[in-house]
Design a protein around this motif. Structure first.
Motif, PDB file in Angstrom:
ATOM      1  N   GLN A  67       7.781  -1.523   3.557  1.00 39.64           N
ATOM      2  CA  GLN A  67       6.727  -1.705   2.570  1.00 39.64           C
ATOM      3  C   GLN A  67       5.501  -2.213   3.321  1.00 39.64           C
ATOM      4  O   GLN A  67       5.536  -3.273   3.953  1.00 39.64           O
ATOM      5  N   THR A  68       4.433  -1.429   3.295  1.00 35.27           N
ATOM      6  CA  THR A  68       3.296  -1.599   4.189  1.00 35.27           C
ATOM      7  C   THR A  68       2.136  -2.290   3.489  1.00 35.27           C
ATOM      8  O   THR A  68       1.749  -1.906   2.377  1.00 35.27           O
ATOM      9  N   TYR A  69       1.577  -3.281   4.162  1.00 29.25           N
ATOM     10  CA  TYR A  69       0.438  -4.045   3.655  1.00 29.25           C
ATOM     11  C   TYR A  69      -0.719  -3.989   4.642  1.00 29.25           C
ATOM     12  O   TYR A  69      -0.505  -4.061   5.861  1.00 29.25           O
ATOM     13  N   LYS A 120       0.821  -1.211   0.000  1.00 32.49           N
ATOM     14  CA  LYS A 120       0.000   0.000   0.000  1.00 32.49           C
ATOM     15  C   LYS A 120       0.855   1.261   0.000  1.00 32.49           C
ATOM     16  O   LYS A 120       0.474   2.292  -0.532  1.00 32.49           O
ATOM     17  N   ARG A 121       2.015   1.157   0.692  1.00 31.29           N
ATOM     18  CA  ARG A 121       2.860   2.338   0.852  1.00 31.29           C
ATOM     19  C   ARG A 121       4.313   1.886   1.038  1.00 31.29           C
ATOM     20  O   ARG A 121       4.568   0.833   1.637  1.00 31.29           O
ATOM     21  N   LEU A 150       4.480   9.124   8.205  1.00 25.52           N
ATOM     22  CA  LEU A 150       3.473   8.249   7.599  1.00 25.52           C
ATOM     23  C   LEU A 150       3.400   6.898   8.314  1.00 25.52           C
ATOM     24  O   LEU A 150       2.322   6.304   8.434  1.00 25.52           O
ATOM     25  N   GLN A 151       4.533   6.408   8.780  1.00 25.22           N
ATOM     26  CA  GLN A 151       4.512   5.159   9.537  1.00 25.22           C
ATOM     27  C   GLN A 151       3.722   5.326  10.831  1.00 25.22           C
ATOM     28  O   GLN A 151       2.919   4.448  11.193  1.00 25.22           O
ATOM     29  N   SER A 167      13.565   0.519   3.476  1.00 26.69           N
ATOM     30  CA  SER A 167      12.207   1.072   3.513  1.00 26.69           C
ATOM     31  C   SER A 167      11.266   0.050   4.114  1.00 26.69           C
ATOM     32  O   SER A 167      11.497  -1.165   4.030  1.00 26.69           O
ATOM     33  N   GLU A 197       9.553  12.164   6.502  1.00 28.07           N
ATOM     34  CA  GLU A 197       8.261  11.800   5.930  1.00 28.07           C
ATOM     35  C   GLU A 197       7.928  10.340   6.210  1.00 28.07           C
ATOM     36  O   GLU A 197       6.765   9.990   6.438  1.00 28.07           O
ATOM     37  N   TRP A 222      -5.783  11.315   7.011  1.00 30.20           N
ATOM     38  CA  TRP A 222      -4.666  12.248   7.044  1.00 30.20           C
ATOM     39  C   TRP A 222      -5.167  13.649   6.727  1.00 30.20           C
ATOM     40  O   TRP A 222      -5.947  13.857   5.801  1.00 30.20           O
ATOM     41  N   THR A 246       7.898   3.563   2.537  1.00 30.82           N
ATOM     42  CA  THR A 246       8.452   4.723   3.229  1.00 30.82           C
ATOM     43  C   THR A 246       9.840   4.409   3.761  1.00 30.82           C
ATOM     44  O   THR A 246      10.131   3.281   4.172  1.00 30.82           O
ATOM     45  N   ASP A 250       0.066   5.302   9.966  1.00 29.89           N
ATOM     46  CA  ASP A 250      -0.428   3.961   9.650  1.00 29.89           C
ATOM     47  C   ASP A 250      -0.509   3.079  10.899  1.00 29.89           C
ATOM     48  O   ASP A 250      -1.468   2.310  11.075  1.00 29.89           O
TER      49      ASP A 250
END
Length: 380
Positions: free
Chosen positions: A134-136, A122-123, A258-259, A132, A254, A278, A125, A262
């Protein structure tokens, strides 16, 4: 029935107009707790919960809601949102190669196999390890994060959902006692170069080095010290960071923001609370305060001009019905900051407050690369 109908209309009328006649509170708490995590500040009224008329009539309101005029249906949906529909989690399998897996993914798994199994993230960061996250997730359910090394193999995993599997039987909600029985005595420090960095035992977490993995188990102190999250890093990844704090950068700033956003939403949904959205406007307010604290070397909700969070929100043109602020300082990552906030009762109330619908997160670094975190919540 006519009396009930009048009561419902009166209730909605009070709720809708209350922001115009209710004076905002300006009291807040300003104390330090949990390794420089500041206590919550909150303003406004939880109208749904605290209005006596509505509270006493909630059953009638729910049963007679279909009789509301059409123009009030939207307001009804805002007051009584539909419950979060749970989705299926994957069938968790005992790890075949190592001690732990997250969403059936183990350290060392190739990136291609992960994407083939669960798709694109999904993202993406930047994190403090120079890789980084990697977000699910699916609407913040089944939430986890993955990191890859230069050879595109998994070198980091994190989740605060029921996605943990272990050959030692450790899973979400396992007790701290059972974790230590299985993994032994946790580390008291991590060595980087010629320096030993002491681990704070009061952070609600244990870190273990076992089979070339650093496993940090986070506990929920408000749920009898049971497992609430896990971070698994390869030994090479942990040792690649030469100090506790990574070099500051715009991308890391950033990423941490964002983390933290989330992580907050994953925790809210896990606890049955709707995710917040957000808000770019209040993010500026949050960042400006973090930057001010970092530059001027202080840590407080009240800035050096004597302005409260709500003064700053008003100055930035933000109108709110209810608002709150959480502060943290010195945690090396968004994960440690979030887990610390969740273990502080005041911050936890802000993080899980159903009335909040918007959030902005601001992160800034001082000269020692220590991050200052500001979370500003509100609802219009």
């Amino acid at each position: 029935m006519r009396t009930i109908g009048l009561l419902i209309v009166l209730t909605i009328g009070v709720y809708v107009t209350s922001p115009f006649w209710e004076k905002y509170a300006d009291d807040y708490i300003d104390t330090s707790f949990l390794d420089k995590i500041d206590q919550q500040v909150q303003v406004g009224i939880d109208y749904v919960k605290d209005q006596p008329l509505f509270t006493e009539s909630v059953e009638t309101f729910q049963t007679a809601i279909t009789e509301l005029p059409a123009q009030l249906v939207e307001e009804k949906n805002r007051i009584l949102p539909a419950p979060i529909e749970p989705i299926d989690k994957p069938t968790l399998k005992t790890p075949t190669e190592g001690l732990f897996s997250v969403h059936n993914i183990e350290i060392g798994a190739p990136k291609d196999s992960v994407i083939a199994e669960i798709g694109e993230p999904k993202r993406i960061t930047a994190n403090e390890y120079g890789t980084s996250w990697q977000t699910y997730h699916t609407d913040y359910q089944n939430f986890f994060m993955v990191s890859y090394d230069r050879e595109n193999k998994v070198n980091g995993l994190f989740t605060n959902n029921d996605l943990i599997a272990s050959s030692l039987g450790i899973k979400l909600n396992s007790s701290k006692e059972d974790v230590r029985k299985a993994l032994g005595k946790p580390l008291t420090y991590i060595t980087k170069g010629n320096t030993n960095f002491i681990l704070n035992e009061d952070q609600g977490a244990d870190t273990f080095l076992i089979e070339n993995l650093y496993a940090t188990i986070f506990y929920d102190v408000h749920e009898n010290n049971t497992v609430t999250a896990i971070q698994i890093l390869s030994e090479n990844l942990e040792k690649s960071k030469p100090s506790v704090y990574a070099a500051s950068s715009k991308s890391l700033q950033e990423g941490l923001e964002l983390q933290l956003f989330d992580l907050t939403n994953a925790a809210r949904v896990h606890h049955g609370v709707r995710a917040v959205k957000w808000d770019s406007l209040i993010q500026i307010t949050a960042f400006d305060h973090s930057e001010d604290m970092a530059i001027n070397n202080y840590f407080s909700h009240t800035n050096l001009n004597g302005e409260s969070p709500f003064d700053r929100m008003t100055s930035d043109g933000i109108s709110y019905r209810v608002a709150g602020e959480n502060l943290a300082y010195g945690q090396s990552s968004s994960i440690f900051a979030h887990e610390g906030l969740m273990n502080s009762i005041g911050h936890r109330e802000n993080l899980l407050k159903p009335d909040f619908s918007l959030l902005g997160v601001g992160v800034a670094f001082n000269k020692e690369n220590q991050p200052y975190y500001t979370e500003n919540f509100y609802a219009k």
